[in-house]
Design a protein around this motif. Structure first.
Motif, PDB file in Angstrom:
ATOM      1  N   ALA A 190      39.098  36.263 -15.764  1.00 14.46           N
ATOM      2  CA  ALA A 190      39.783  34.514 -16.271  1.00 14.46           C
ATOM      3  C   ALA A 190      39.624  33.614 -15.441  1.00 14.46           C
ATOM      4  O   ALA A 190      39.552  32.143 -15.210  1.00 14.46           O
ATOM      5  CB  ALA A 190      39.959  34.143 -17.620  1.00 14.46           C
ATOM      6  N   GLU A 191      41.164  33.642 -14.902  1.00 13.35           N
ATOM      7  CA  GLU A 191      41.497  32.815 -13.738  1.00 13.35           C
ATOM      8  C   GLU A 191      41.288  33.186 -12.992  1.00 13.35           C
ATOM      9  O   GLU A 191      41.112  32.517 -11.642  1.00 13.35           O
ATOM     10  CB  GLU A 191      43.123  33.851 -13.799  1.00 13.35           C
ATOM     11  CG  GLU A 191      43.931  33.492 -14.758  1.00 13.35           C
ATOM     12  CD  GLU A 191      45.420  33.339 -14.827  1.00 13.35           C
ATOM     13  OE1 GLU A 191      46.032  33.296 -13.738  1.00 13.35           O
ATOM     14  OE2 GLU A 191      46.538  33.740 -15.902  1.00 13.35           O
ATOM     15  N   ASN A 192      40.740  34.698 -12.085  1.00 10.75           N
ATOM     16  CA  ASN A 192      39.233  34.101 -10.792  1.00 10.75           C
ATOM     17  C   ASN A 192      38.623  33.228 -11.007  1.00 10.75           C
ATOM     18  O   ASN A 192      37.839  32.915 -10.097  1.00 10.75           O
ATOM     19  CB  ASN A 192      39.150  35.479 -10.577  1.00 10.75           C
ATOM     20  CG  ASN A 192      40.571  36.860 -10.548  1.00 10.75           C
ATOM     21  OD1 ASN A 192      41.436  35.940 -10.152  1.00 10.75           O
ATOM     22  ND2 ASN A 192      40.716  38.124 -10.641  1.00 10.75           N
ATOM     23  N   ALA A 236      38.057  30.880 -12.916  1.00 10.67           N
ATOM     24  CA  ALA A 236      38.560  29.676 -12.711  1.00 10.67           C
ATOM     25  C   ALA A 236      39.161  28.923 -11.400  1.00 10.67           C
ATOM     26  O   ALA A 236      38.334  28.154 -10.917  1.00 10.67           O
ATOM     27  CB  ALA A 236      39.866  29.498 -13.225  1.00 10.67           C
ATOM     28  N   PRO A 276      40.040  28.618 -17.413  1.00 16.04           N
ATOM     29  CA  PRO A 276      39.895  30.094 -17.649  1.00 16.04           C
ATOM     30  C   PRO A 276      39.468  29.404 -20.071  1.00 16.04           C
ATOM     31  O   PRO A 276      38.509  30.496 -19.933  1.00 16.04           O
ATOM     32  CB  PRO A 276      40.998  30.254 -18.044  1.00 16.04           C
ATOM     33  CG  PRO A 276      42.151  29.955 -17.112  1.00 16.04           C
ATOM     34  CD  PRO A 276      41.944  28.177 -17.033  1.00 16.04           C
ATOM     35  N   TRP A 318      35.807  28.610 -19.780  1.00 15.74           N
ATOM     36  CA  TRP A 318      34.707  29.601 -19.339  1.00 15.74           C
ATOM     37  C   TRP A 318      34.471  30.235 -19.969  1.00 15.74           C
ATOM     38  O   TRP A 318      33.723  31.479 -20.741  1.00 15.74           O
ATOM     39  CB  TRP A 318      34.980  30.213 -17.795  1.00 15.74           C
ATOM     40  CG  TRP A 318      34.302  31.408 -17.052  1.00 15.74           C
ATOM     41  CD1 TRP A 318      33.361  31.406 -16.253  1.00 15.74           C
ATOM     42  CD2 TRP A 318      35.164  32.750 -17.212  1.00 15.74           C
ATOM     43  NE1 TRP A 318      33.360  31.976 -15.406  1.00 15.74           N
ATOM     44  CE2 TRP A 318      34.466  32.772 -16.504  1.00 15.74           C
ATOM     45  CE3 TRP A 318      35.865  33.668 -17.620  1.00 15.74           C
ATOM     46  CZ2 TRP A 318      34.577  34.883 -16.170  1.00 15.74           C
ATOM     47  CZ3 TRP A 318      35.922  34.686 -17.585  1.00 15.74           C
ATOM     48  CH2 TRP A 318      34.831  35.013 -16.688  1.00 15.74           C
ATOM     49  N   THR A 319      35.977  30.889 -20.731  1.00 18.27           N
ATOM     50  CA  THR A 319      35.958  32.055 -21.902  1.00 18.27           C
ATOM     51  C   THR A 319      34.888  31.843 -22.717  1.00 18.27           C
ATOM     52  O   THR A 319      34.511  32.532 -22.833  1.00 18.27           O
ATOM     53  CB  THR A 319      37.299  32.230 -22.021  1.00 18.27           C
ATOM     54  OG1 THR A 319      37.955  32.742 -20.767  1.00 18.27           O
ATOM     55  CG2 THR A 319      37.831  33.715 -23.357  1.00 18.27           C
ATOM     56  N   CYS A 366      42.161  34.640 -27.758  1.00 14.65           N
ATOM     57  CA  CYS A 366      42.900  33.850 -27.051  1.00 14.65           C
ATOM     58  C   CYS A 366      42.731  32.566 -27.618  1.00 14.65           C
ATOM     59  O   CYS A 366      43.600  31.397 -27.472  1.00 14.65           O
ATOM     60  CB  CYS A 366      41.620  32.896 -25.832  1.00 14.65           C
ATOM     61  SG  CYS A 366      40.111  32.514 -26.714  1.00 14.65           S
ATOM     62  N   TRP A 399      47.398  33.055 -17.989  1.00 15.82           N
ATOM     63  CA  TRP A 399      45.434  32.885 -19.297  1.00 15.82           C
ATOM     64  C   TRP A 399      46.193  34.154 -20.420  1.00 15.82           C
ATOM     65  O   TRP A 399      45.634  35.708 -19.730  1.00 15.82           O
ATOM     66  CB  TRP A 399      44.462  32.882 -18.769  1.00 15.82           C
ATOM     67  CG  TRP A 399      42.976  32.770 -19.549  1.00 15.82           C
ATOM     68  CD1 TRP A 399      42.369  33.948 -19.889  1.00 15.82           C
ATOM     69  CD2 TRP A 399      43.249  31.761 -20.556  1.00 15.82           C
ATOM     70  NE1 TRP A 399      41.544  33.318 -20.711  1.00 15.82           N
ATOM     71  CE2 TRP A 399      41.519  32.282 -21.761  1.00 15.82           C
ATOM     72  CE3 TRP A 399      43.704  30.583 -21.149  1.00 15.82           C
ATOM     73  CZ2 TRP A 399      41.672  32.336 -22.173  1.00 15.82           C
ATOM     74  CZ3 TRP A 399      43.406  30.525 -22.310  1.00 15.82           C
ATOM     75  CH2 TRP A 399      41.879  30.324 -22.871  1.00 15.82           C
TER      76      TRP A 399
END
Length: 865
Positions: free
Chosen positions: A86-88, A90, A97, A100-101, A128, A430
RNA sequence: GCCGGGGUGGCGGAAUCGGUAGACGCGCCGGACUCAAAAUCCGGUACUAGUGAUAGUGUGAGGGUUCGAGUCCCUCCCCCGGCACCA
C-alpha cells in the motif's frame, strides 16, 4: 430441445436468493457438531488472483460439504489490510494507502461474491480499522505489563541515501531498490515479543497437532531448534568468553575462538587495532537476511587476544569471523575445525591448526585436507587425542567433560533454542501504531487502556524517505499520561504478522466494542480446518500459535492451539512465453495471447502470438507472477464461463496440496462436463417421472448401474470429507455420469435407478459447483436450497458384487485374469488360476515353488527358472 | 549455505495399508453429423515389435530389500517453498 446451459442466466439469481435468505449466516452459539472453516485472509492487493480463488474454493467445498451434512459452519472472510504494498502504491500514485486499500477491498469483495462462496459476510473485518487494531494495542500493553513485550536494539537494513529502513524484499544484491545505494546494517531500538519464553511449549504442542501435515510440524520443530548442550567459559582478558556448544565432547579439539563482528570482545579489540576496526566495518555492509548471510564468503581477522582453554590451559587465538551470528547462542563459538564443517573451511583458509579428536569405532581414515561427513558423527565414535578422555563415546565424553567443567565452575548444561524473540517494530507508516508515548521526564510510557486506540491518521502519503508520521504534529504531539508534560508518540508501527496472529478469534465477536474477544470466541475456537498457502508454514502459523497462548495466559481464551487441522495448498502456475531481442532481453507474453500448434503426438510444435501471428518461445511453467506476465484473471474467466466452471477446474486439475498448473483447455473441459451434466439431467427429466425404486427387482445391468452410483457416493464422501482429494471425487462423479448417460433404460424401475443416480451426482458435485447443482436440484422437483438438500448416503447392500476379477501373476508379472465370487477359498482360486490359458503356458514344465493368494484380488505363482 | 517438499504417457494428474501403473480430464488420431466450419456425438491413444492373440520395456538416475516396489531403504541429479522487515 432443452434450454442450453447458460451460467450467466442461472448463477446471479441463485446468488441473490442466497443473499436474500442470509443462507450463509453462522450461529453465534455453535453446537457440539459445529465446524469452523477458515481460510487465510487475503492481502487486498487490488484483484483476486488464482491463488485466492483456489484457497477460497477449497474452504468453500469443505464448508458446503459439512453444511449438506447438517452441521452449522462458520466460514468468515476479512482483509489483511496493512502492509508495504500500500505504501509503494501510494508513492507511485500519490494516493494515501488507506484510500488505495479500501478501494481494493471493495473491488475484491465484489469479486469474491461473484464466486458464490458460502461466506458469512456479517462477520467481515479489516485489520486497518481502529475497531480491530485497537485490540493489538490493548494486548501489546498487557504484554508490556507481563514482560512479554520489551525493548532492545535490533539490526535493520539501512539505505544511506534515502535515510530509511528497508525490508529484506527491498534489498536487491545488497543495494537499495530505489537508490541503488550499498545497504548497511544499523542497530536501532525496537520492541520484541518474548516468543522464546514459549519455545518449549510451542515445540511440545507440535506432537499433538496430528491434524497438521507432517512436513509443517517438522519445519516448525527445526525452526524452533532445541539444542541440548553446554555453555562453556573461556577466560579471556580478565573476563569470561562464553560460548554455547552441543559438542562439549570435542572440547579437546578446540584450536581457536571465533566471535561475531558485533560481539563486545570484537568491539573492544577494534578500539586498539585499526585492521580489526576496518574488518568489522566491512561486515556492516550488505543486508540482514539470513539467506544472504549464509552465501557470504567466510572471512575473519585475528584480534590478537587469546582465551584460555578451560581444560588444558592452552592459549587459543580469538578471531572475529563473519560466519558467527550474534543472534544465536552467545555470539561466539569454540572452533573445532576437525569436526565442524564451517570451522574446517575457516581454519583451512587462515592456516589455523586442525586437530582430530573424534574417530569412528572401526574404519575411515581421517584426512585433514578433505572434509568428510562422518567427522561430525555422534554414533559409533570414540574420542582420540583427548588425553584422559580417549576411548569414550559421544555420551560418555559429553558427561565426563561436562562434569569436569561444572566442578571447575567453567561450564553449565543449558538448552539453547534457534528461535529468536519476535521483533515487532516497523519503521513504517501504514500499520498499527505501537501505543507508546515518549516523555522527556518519564521515559517510554504505555498508552492507558481508556485512551486506546491510538488512531493512525489516514490521509498521509509516504515518499520513500522515513516515516511520514514523524512529520505529522497532529499525531506526534501529545501529553504524557503519567505527568501531563508535552510528549511525543512512538512512530513505529507493528509488524503485520501481529494483525494476522489473532484475526480468526475476532470473527465470532466482530461487533463487540467492549472487549477483544468474548464468549462466542471461546465457543467457536479452535478453528476446525485452516486452509492457506504452504509459504506460511513457519512464520505466520508459529506467531499465531504463540499469540493464542498469550491470550490464553491473559485469560481471554481457553485453547492453546488455534488450528486443529491444517491444509496447506500448493501454488498456482502457468505457462510462460517470451521473445528475446538482440541484447538477450526477454519480453513476456500472457498465455491468453498465445496460440499453440501441436504435432500428431500432441507435443508443442510451434506457438505464435495472436496479436501479430509471429512466433514466441516457451519459457516453462512458473508461478503466476507479474514479472513473467503469466497471470490469469479469475474475473475474466468467471464472466466467460461462470463461477462453477472456474471452481470446478481449480478443484479438478490437482489435489489441493500440490501446485496447480493453469490450462485454458482444461477449463474448456470442465465447461464441457457441466454442459453435458445439464443436458443429461434434462434428457432424463423429459421422460416420465419414475415410481419408487425396487432394488430387488433389478436385472444385472440395473444392479451394476446402481452399484456404480453407490460406489461413487461412498468414494466422493470419503474423498471430500476425509481425504480432501477433491480432484478424485470429481473424477468419480464424471466417471459415474458417463455410465449413467449410457445406461439403457428399459423399464420404469431402470428409470428409478437413473433418477437416484442423477439426484446423487447433482448433490455430490454441489460443494464444487453450487449454482448448477441448485438449478438442477430444483428441476428435479425439490424446492429447498442445495445446502439443505442433504448429503447422499450409500447403501452397503448395493455395493455387493456377484463376481470379482482376480489378477493372476507368474513371478510377479500379470499373465491373466480369472472371475470368482467374493470370498472364494484359496484352493479354488489357485486351481482356477493354474488352468487359465496364458498362465498355464508360463507355468508348464516349470517347478511351482510357492503360490501367494491375496483374497479377492490377486494370485502370484512363483516358479523356478 | 541451512530446513522442508516434489519428480509417473505429448500435458494435468490417478493408483488411499507393499498387490492389475496410467482412473478422470486435456491434447492428438480416425469416424459420424454438416455445402463447409464451429459445436456435439462415437471409437482409438504409455513406448517398441506384431494384422492379432501376445511379448518386451517403462514411474528423475544408479543400487538394495521382497513372491511382488511408483509406494520401503541407501547414493546421486534436477525443480520448487521458507530462511525471521513481501504477505
Amino acid at each position: 430441445m432443452t434450454e442450453p446451459y447458460n451460467p450467466a442466466a442461472i448463477e446471479p439469481p441463485i446468488r441473490e436468493r442466497w443473499t436474500a435468505e442470509n443462507a450463509f449466516r453462522s450461529p453465534d452459539q455453535p453446537g457440539v457438531d459445529s465446524f469452523y472453516c477458515l481460510s487465510m485472509f487475503p492481502y487486498p492487493s487490488g484483484h483476486l488472483h488464482m491463488g485466492h480463488m483456489r484457497n477460497y474454493t477449497i474452504s468453500d467445498v469443505i464448508t458446503r460439504f459439512h453444511r449438506m451434512n447438517g452441521r452449522p459452519v462458520l466460514q468468515p472472510m476479512g482483509w489483511d489490510a496493512f502492509g508495504l504494498p500500500a505504501e509503494n502504491a501510494a508513492m507511485a500514485r500519490g494516493v494515501p494507502p488507506a484510500e488505495w486499500t479500501r478501494g481494493n477491498i471493495a473491488h475484491m469483495r465484489d469479486q469474491l461474491k461473484e464466486l458464490g462462496f458460502a461466506i458469512d459476510w456479517d462477520r467481515e473485518l479489516a485489520t486497518c480499522n481502529p475497531d480491530y487494531y485497537r485490540w493489538n494495542q490493548w494486548l501489546f500493553v498487557k504484554m508490556l505489563e507481563r514482560g512479554i513485550a520489551y525493548k532492545k536494539t535490533g539490526v535493520v537494513n539501512w539505505d544511506p541515501v534515502d535515510k530509511t529502513v528497508l525490508a529484506n524484499e527491498q534489498v536487491i544484491d545488497g543495494k537499495g531498490w530505489r537508490t541503488g545505494a550499498e545497504v548497511e546494517k544499523r542497530e536501532i531500538p525496537m520492541y520484541y515479543l518474548a516468543i522464546t519464553g514459549y519455545a518449549d511449549e510451542l515445540l511440545q504442542g507440535l506432537d499433538d497437532l496430528d491434524g497438521w501435515p507432517e512436513r509443517v510440524r517438522t519445519m516448525q520443530a527445526n525452526w524452533i531448534g532445541k539444542s541440548v548442550g553446554m555453555e562453556i567459559s573461556f577466560p579471556c582478558d580478565g573476563e569470561a568468553l562464553k560460548v554455547f556448544t552441543t559438542r562439549p565432547d570435542t572440547l579437546m579439539g578446540a584450536t581457536y575462538m571465533a566471535v561475531a563482528p558485533e560481539h563486545p570482545l570484537a568491539l573492544r579489540a577494534a578500539r586498539g587495532d585499526q585492521a580489526v576496526a576496518d574488518f568489522i566495518r566491512s561486515c556492516a555492509s550488505g543486508g540482514v537476511s539470513e539467506a544472504e548471510f549464509a552465501a557470504l564468503e567466510k572471512r575473519g581477522i585475528d584480534t590478537g587476544l587469546t582465551a584460555t582453554h578451560p581444560l588444558t590451559g592452552r592459549a587459543l587465538p580469538v578471531w572475529v569471523a563473519n560466519y558467527v551470528l550474534m543472534s544465536y547462542g552467545e555470539g561466539a563459538v569454540m572452533a573445532v575445525p576437525g569436526h565442524d564443517e564451517r570451522d574446517f573451511a575457516f581454519a583451512n583458509q587462515y592456516s589455523l591448526p586442525i586437530v582430530q579428536v573424534v574417530a569412528p569405532v572401526d574404519g575411515d581414515r581421517y584426512d585433514r585436507h578433505h572434509w568428510q561427513d562422518w567427522y561430525t558423527a555422534k554414533d559409533n565414535i570414540r574420542l582420540v587425542h583427548s588425553g584422559k578422555y580417549d576411548g569414550l563415546d559421544y555420551q560418555a565424553g559429553f558427561e565426563a567433560i561436562a562434569g569436569e567443567l561444572e566442578a571447575s565452575g567453567l561450564g553449565r548444561r543449558r538448552t539453547q533454542f534457534r528461535l529468536r524473540d519476535w521483533g515487532v517494530s516497523r519503521q513504517r507508516y501504514w500499520g498499527c501504531p505501537i501505543p507508546i508515548i515518549h516523555c522527556p521526564a518519564c521515559g517510554d510510557v504505555p498508552v492507558p487502556e481508556q485512551d486506546l486506540p491510538v488512531v493512525l491518521p489516514e490521509g498521509l502519503v509516504p515518499d520513500g524517505s522515513g516515516n511520514p508520521l514523524a512529520r505529522c504534529p497532529e499525531f506526534m504531539d501529545c501529553q504524557c499520561p503519567r505527568c501531563g508534560a508535552p510528549a511525543q508518540r512512538e512512530t513505529d508501527t507493528m509488524d503485520t504478522f501481529v494483525d494476522s496472529s489473532w484475526y480468526f478469534m475476532r470473527y465470532p465477536c466482530v461487533d463487540n466494542d467492549e472487549a477483544m474477544v468474548d464468549q462466542r470466541t471461546k465457543a467457536w475456537m479452535p478453528v476446525d480446518q485452516y486452509i492457506g498457502g504452504i509459504e506460511h508454514a513457519i512464520l505466520h502459523l508459529l506467531y499465531a500459535r504463540f499469540w493464542t497462548r498469550v491470550m490464553r495466559d491473559v485469560g481471554l481464551v481457553e485453547v492453546a492451539e488455534p488450528f486443529q487441522n491444517l491444509l496447506t495448498q500448493g501454488m498456482v502456475l502457468a505457462e510462460t512465453w517470451y521473445r528475446e531481442d538482440e541484447a538477450g532481453r526477454r519480453t513476456w507474453y500472457n498465455p491468453s495471447r498465445v496460440d499453440v500448434e501441436r504435432d500428431a503426438k500432441g507435443s508443442i510444435a510451434s506457438a505464435v502470438l495472436l496479436d501479430d501471428g509471429k512466433p514466441v518461445h516457451f519459457g516453462g511453467i512458473e508461478k503466476m507472477a507479474k514479472s513473467k506476465n503469466n497471470g490469469v484473471d479469475p474475473a475474466e474467466l468467471v464472466s466467460q464461463y461462470g463461477a462453477d466452471t472456474v471452481r470446478l477446474f481449480s478443484m479438478f486439475a490437482a489435489p489441493p496440496e500440490q501446485s496447480l498448473e493453469w490450462s485454458d483447455s482444461g477449463v474448456e473441459g470442465s465447461w464441457r462436463f457441466l454442459k453435458r451434466l445439464w443436458q443429461q439431467v434434462h434428457e432424463h427429466l423429459e421422460q416420465p417421472t419414475p415410481g419408487d425404486l425396487d432394488a430387488a427387482a433389478l436385472d444385472d445391468a440395473g444392479r451394476e448401474m446402481r452399484r456404480r452410483v453407490h460406489e461413487t457416493i461412498a468414494k466422493a464422501g470419503d474423498d471430500i470429507g476425509r481425504r480432501y482429494t477433491f480432484n478424485t471425487a470429481i473424477a468419480a462423479v464424471m466417471e459415474c455420469s458417463n455410465h449413467l448417460s449410457r445406461f439403457d433404460v428399459r423399464c420404469d424401475n431402470d428409470r428409478a435407478v437413473a433418477r437416484e443416480g442423477w439426484e446423487a451426482l447433482v448433490r455430490l458435485i454441489a460443494p464444487v459447483t453450487p449454482h448448477i447443482s441448485q438449478a438442477l436440484w430444483h428441476r428435479l422437483g425439490h424446492a429447498e436450497d442445495i445446502l439443505g438438500a442433504g448429503w447422499p448416503q450409500h447403501d452397503e447392500a448395493a455395493l455387493v458384487q456377484q463376481q470379482l476379477t482376480i489378477v493372476v501373476q507368474v513371478n510377479g508379472k500379470v499373465r491373466g485374469r480369472i472371475q470368482a465370487p467374493p470370498g472364494s477359498d484359496r484352493k479354488q482360486i489357485e486351481a482356477a488360476a493354474l488352468s487359465e490359458d496364458n498362465v498355464s503356458r508360463f507355468v508348464q514344465n516349470k517347478q511351482i515353488r510357492k503360490v501367494i493368494v491375496v483374497p479377492d484380488k490377486l494370485v502370484n505363482i512363483v516358479v523356478s527358472a
